[in-house]
Scaffold this active site. Structure first.
Site, mmCIF file in Angstrom:
data_model
loop_
_atom_site.group_PDB
_atom_site.id
_atom_site.type_symbol
_atom_site.label_atom_id
_atom_site.label_comp_id
_atom_site.label_asym_id
_atom_site.label_seq_id
_atom_site.Cartn_x
_atom_site.Cartn_y
_atom_site.Cartn_z
ATOM 1 C CG HIS A 154 46.487 37.125 30.151
ATOM 2 N ND1 HIS A 154 47.158 36.313 29.187
ATOM 3 C CD2 HIS A 154 46.129 38.481 29.543
ATOM 4 C CE1 HIS A 154 47.135 37.040 28.062
ATOM 5 N NE2 HIS A 154 46.594 38.265 28.138
ATOM 6 C CG ASP A 159 43.973 33.099 29.790
ATOM 7 O OD1 ASP A 159 43.203 33.769 29.790
ATOM 8 O OD2 ASP A 159 45.501 33.614 29.674
#
Length: 246
Positions: A154, A159
């Site tokens: 992540h 993202d």
């Protein structure tokens, strides 16, 4: 008047701001009138505290890596200026807003979301559109054919960029759908077509028998997974049989 939206994501030292966990990365991507403007904000922050092992496994950001980065107080104004007046698009908004509100409270400032014109939780939106199905960012990337092959860990900016593409795909059609208002208002809204829908010259293609069967099968799958009828079935008014394709 232009619609300005900011897709926002954060990475943190842990799961709960109430336990003193901090924001360590923020990524923002600007959308203006449903088009990516190219403007981004990406910042790392020194949290001045240890990072939970579970969080480290998600984003890979160590305290050593962040030790030379500015503290949140040093970048708070930059963040506020970037999001001011925009509508925020956040996947699982309560999580990110909880952390950002806590950071701004430490500085004696109002809640973070008061900087924005509104907040859209894209996770809640996805659950409305796809009840009973997985609606994580990865699942939505797969569903809407947004490539996330480069997402091994992540990252707030990565993202946010993926979510921007997913949101535009998930809400496609909202920028072109026109509703006939009738009368003078309809004529103004519809231009030469006078608010008529569908406008003259638009070719309408009706679903054939195989496509309708596939649609019914999909609704049945959703009903089995959700253990209740899908929203489409529950809300749709009875429709007359569509004409056979010509």
């Amino acid at each position: 008047m232009s619609l300005r939206q900011i897709v926002l994501d954060t990475e943190t030292t842990g799961l709960s701001p109430e336990d003193g966990h901090r924001v360590i990365e923020i990524g923002c991507v600007e959308i203006v009138d449903r088009r990516l403007s190219g403007r981004r904000l990406h910042l790392y922050m020194n949290p001045e505290r240890e990072i939970d092992q579970g969080a480290l496994e998600v984003h890979g950001l160590t305290l050593e890596r962040l030790s030379s980065e500015p503290r949140f107080a040093e970048v708070a104004d930059r963040i506020a200026e970037f999001v001011a007046g925009a509508e925020l698009l956040i996947h699982n908004a309560p999580f990110d807003l909880g952390f950002l509100d806590a950071e701004y409270r430490r500085l004696g400032r109002p809640a973070f979301e008061t900087l924005a014109s509104g907040v859209v939780d894209t996770l809640a939106l996805a659950r409305e559109l796809h009840p009973g199905r997985r609606n994580s960012l990865d699942a939505l990337c797969e569903r809407y054919e947004v490539s996330n092959a480069h997402r091994t860990l992540h990252g707030a900016l990565l993202d946010a960029e993926l979510l921007a593409d997913v949101y535009l795909a998930m809400t496609r059609g909202q920028d072109s759908l026109e509703i006939a208002l009738g009368g003078a208002e309809g004529a103004a809204a519809g231009g030469e077509a006078g608010g008529q829908w569908p406008p003259p010259g638009l070719r309408v293609r009706y679903a054939d028998e195989a496509e309708r069967a596939a649609h019914d099968a999909l609704l049945a799958d959703i009903a089995r997974e959700a253990k209740k009828p899908p929203i489409w079935t529950a809300l749709a008014a009875p429709q007359a049989e569509a004409p056979a394709p010509g």
